[in-house]
Design a protein around this motif. Structure first.
Motif, PDB file in Angstrom:
ATOM      1  N   SER A  53      -6.339   3.900 -10.989  1.00 21.35           N
ATOM      2  CA  SER A  53      -6.888   2.684 -10.373  1.00 21.35           C
ATOM      3  C   SER A  53      -8.338   2.420 -10.794  1.00 21.35           C
ATOM      4  O   SER A  53      -8.764   1.273 -10.870  1.00 21.35           O
TER       5      SER A  53
ATOM      6  N   SER B 138       1.650  13.051 -12.206  1.00 18.93           N
ATOM      7  CA  SER B 138       2.789  12.141 -12.099  1.00 18.93           C
ATOM      8  C   SER B 138       3.030  11.465 -13.447  1.00 18.93           C
ATOM      9  O   SER B 138       2.282  11.693 -14.393  1.00 18.93           O
TER      10      SER B 138
ATOM     11  N   ARG C 241      10.069  13.993  -7.957  1.00 21.33           N
ATOM     12  CA  ARG C 241       9.823  12.659  -7.416  1.00 21.33           C
ATOM     13  C   ARG C 241      11.156  11.986  -7.130  1.00 21.33           C
ATOM     14  O   ARG C 241      11.947  11.718  -8.039  1.00 21.33           O
TER      15      ARG C 241
ATOM     16  N   HIS D 226       6.787   7.780  -4.333  1.00 22.32           N
ATOM     17  CA  HIS D 226       5.733   6.755  -4.390  1.00 22.32           C
ATOM     18  C   HIS D 226       6.484   5.441  -4.531  1.00 22.32           C
ATOM     19  O   HIS D 226       7.135   5.215  -5.544  1.00 22.32           O
TER      20      HIS D 226
ATOM     21  N   GLY E 270       5.530   2.128  -4.236  1.00 22.13           N
ATOM     22  CA  GLY E 270       4.978   0.874  -4.751  1.00 22.13           C
ATOM     23  C   GLY E 270       3.523   0.759  -4.399  1.00 22.13           C
ATOM     24  O   GLY E 270       2.926   1.696  -3.871  1.00 22.13           O
ATOM     25  N   SER E 271       2.978  -0.390  -4.702  1.00 20.61           N
ATOM     26  CA  SER E 271       1.542  -0.575  -4.553  1.00 20.61           C
ATOM     27  C   SER E 271       1.264  -1.835  -3.746  1.00 20.61           C
ATOM     28  O   SER E 271       2.103  -2.732  -3.687  1.00 20.61           O
TER      29      SER E 271
ATOM     30  N   LEU F 257      -0.973   2.134  -0.208  1.00 21.23           N
ATOM     31  CA  LEU F 257      -1.460   1.315   0.906  1.00 21.23           C
ATOM     32  C   LEU F 257      -2.355   0.203   0.358  1.00 21.23           C
ATOM     33  O   LEU F 257      -3.218   0.440  -0.487  1.00 21.23           O
TER      34      LEU F 257
ATOM     35  N   GLY G  89      -4.846   5.104  -4.467  1.00 15.75           N
ATOM     36  CA  GLY G  89      -5.711   4.621  -5.548  1.00 15.75           C
ATOM     37  C   GLY G  89      -6.454   3.386  -5.085  1.00 15.75           C
ATOM     38  O   GLY G  89      -7.599   3.437  -4.646  1.00 15.75           O
TER      39      GLY G  89
HETATM   40  C1  LIG Z   1      -0.132   4.047  -9.223  1.00 13.43           C
HETATM   41  C2  LIG Z   1       0.264   5.252  -8.502  1.00 13.43           C
HETATM   42  C3  LIG Z   1      -0.432   5.636  -7.353  1.00 13.43           C
HETATM   43  C4  LIG Z   1      -1.544   4.823  -6.750  1.00 13.43           C
HETATM   44  O1  LIG Z   1      -1.096   3.606  -6.274  1.00 13.43           O
HETATM   45  P1  LIG Z   1      -2.075   2.701  -5.395  1.00 13.43           P
HETATM   46  O2  LIG Z   1      -1.270   1.525  -5.051  1.00 13.43           O
HETATM   47  O3  LIG Z   1      -3.236   2.375  -6.248  1.00 13.43           O
HETATM   48  O4  LIG Z   1      -2.457   3.508  -4.205  1.00 13.43           O
HETATM   49  C5  LIG Z   1      -0.066   6.831  -6.742  1.00 13.43           C
HETATM   50  N1  LIG Z   1       0.952   7.580  -7.231  1.00 13.43           N
HETATM   51  C6  LIG Z   1       1.645   7.233  -8.329  1.00 13.43           C
HETATM   52  C7  LIG Z   1       2.733   8.101  -8.818  1.00 13.43           C
HETATM   53  C8  LIG Z   1       1.321   6.057  -9.000  1.00 13.43           C
HETATM   54  O5  LIG Z   1       2.020   5.701 -10.081  1.00 13.43           O
END
Ligand SMILES: *Cc1c(COP(=O)(O)O)cnc(C)c1O
Length: 438
Positions: free
Chosen positions: A82, A123, A170, A220, A222-223, A261, A300
């Motif tokens: 990020s 990751s 994952r 994980h 999404g964003s 988040l 991030g």
């Molecule tokens: C991009 C990503 C994050 C961070 O996502 P944010 O939306 O910026 O918090 C965390 N983990 C993985 C595996 C990611 O690809």
């Protein structure tokens, strides 16, 4: 999520807008970030310019530490992608953060910035043999494994090096994060993770291979998620999995719930970190009690976005019969989010002493692409030479910048309670053709 083709007129009251950002405020009529005047910064360092607040980064990180304090074993692994500036990483490393990385380049940045390898989770969907070897030699804390073939590859590389690789799988929990399709990663047709149905077999397979230490489970989804419900749904799916794994004699030491988040860019109302923690904590405390599981998180955007602004100057005002264009010195090259995701980001003046009447403007760059816009249909009082600030630019801003149109990437500045320093120099033209030959 805003449609990228349709942008209603957006009028943002700058003073109300910044009230949401503890380290951004107007003093008299001038915009300050971490007590540094954005007008002074623009004049001193030139524009376009990325400006970060050290104290906002720290406050955003600490919100996680404090909100999850009821758990005894928590690692907050800041998602390097990020914002990977060394000063950002060093600030967070110094505060005790771990890091979530997606490449060996990011690992090298973390180590360069003083981060600890054992607090790194690795990751990413396409780790190569050499990535894996580099990370094993550095001693990363955990590989978040995204495919069955990767389990085999990690075992093989670890065996060759005579090491044991700590791994988590994952899992793709197949929940709808209700966010933009490009940043949604937890549905079954995404390329990310191992499907819920295959996960148990994948764990069994992993436990049959040498040189692996199975330590966790990861997801994980999404964003820029604004609700807590998708996180709770994902955790429920992961807990089902954990129960099955322990029942089959595969014991784990942590659960990793990824990042994702969201933040407020204009009028979103994302859950706060403490609301997010409160939604998850009862289930996480159960896991701690039942299985002794610790927690990893990978935030991030939520740490870096609102710790940064992009400053840009108005170069040309071009009113036409249909639209008014304000051409600024930033573009999709410096800030790609609007062009890539149709993101709606706030554009506010660095100086509120307007000398013209407000009109509706498209804020665009000078790149030869029609997708080169930063904001559409914004009510602003503009003069040539004005400095504008795009808030929320601390995440997925500079890291996505390109040199398209042979544009040098901007400088980055770190502010700390009124002091400011260059943490990345503006690129020179020589930088741009370094390595090329005629
Ligand atoms: C991009 C990503 C994050 C961070 O996502 P944010 O939306 O910026 O918090 C965390 N983990 C993985 C595996 C990611 O690809």
């Amino acid at each position: 999520m805003a449609d990228s083709t349709e942008h209603p007129i957006l009028t943002i009251d700058p003073r109300t807008h910044v009230a949401d950002f503890p380290f951004i405020h107007y003093q008299d009529d001038t915009l300050f970030i971490d007590n540094a005047s954005t007008k002074t910064l623009a004049q001193t360092y030139g524009t376009p310019l990325y400006v970060y607040s050290k104290n906002a980064l720290l406050a955003n990180y600490r919100a996680y530490v404090e909100s999850f304090a009821p758990l005894s074993d928590v690692k907050i692994c800041y998602a390097v992608k990020s914002n990977s500036n060394l000063a950002v990483l060093a600030t967070l490393a110094h505060a005790g953060a771990g890091f979530d990385i997606v490449s060996s380049g990011e690992l090298a940045r973390v180590l360069k910035a003083g981060g600890q390898a054992d607090k790194v989770v690795y990751s990413g969907v396409g780790k190569t043999k050499s990535d894996i070897a580099t990370a094993l030699n550095a001693g990363v804390g955990c590989f978040n494994v995204e495919a069955v073939s990767e389990i085999e590859l990690i075992s093989q590389v670890a065996s060759e090096l005579g090491k044991t690789a700590p791994i988590a799988l994952r899992i793709n929990p197949d929940v709808d994060a209700k966010t933009h399709p490009y940043i949604s990663t937890g549905l079954k047709d995404n390329k990310f993770g191992i499907s819920h149905d295959n996960a148990l077999d994948a764990y069994r397979f992993a436990s049959s291979l040498p040189n692996l230490d199975i330590i966790g489970i990861d997801c994980h989804i999404g964003s820029q998620l604004t609700d807590t419900q998708p996180f709770v749904d994902a955790l429920d799916k992961v807990i089902e999995m954990i129960d099955e794994l322990f029942a089959q004699g595969i014991s784990l030491r942590h659960v990793d719930l990824g990042g994702g988040l969201g933040v407020r860019y204009t009028d979103e109302t994302p859950a706060s970190v403490s609301e997010y923690a409160n939604a998850l904590l009862p289930k996480l405390l159960d896991l701690q009690e039942k299985y002794g599981l610790g927690l990893h998180l990978e935030p991030g955007r939520n740490i870096s976005a609102n710790a940064g602004v992009l400053l840009t100057n108005v170069d040309v005002l071009k009113p036409t019969e249909h639209k008014n264009f304000a051409i600024v010195d930033a573009s999709m090259c410096e800030l790609m989010r609007p062009a890539l995701y149709g993101s709606v980001m706030a554009v506010i003046p660095a100086d509120l002493t307007a000398t013209t009447t407000p009109q509706v403007w498209d804020i665009v760059g000078s790149v030869c692409e029609s997708s080169d816009f930063l904001a559409k249909n914004r009510t602003l009082a503009l003069n040539v030479g004005d400095t504008l600030a795009i808030t929320g630019a601390g995440a997925y801003g500079f890291v996505m910048a390109s040199n398209y149109n042979t544009r040098p990437r901007p400088a980055e500045i770190m502010c700390d309670d009124g002091s400011h320093r260059v943490v990345r120099e503006r690129e020179s033209l020589d930088d741009l053709w370094r390595g090329e030959s005629v």
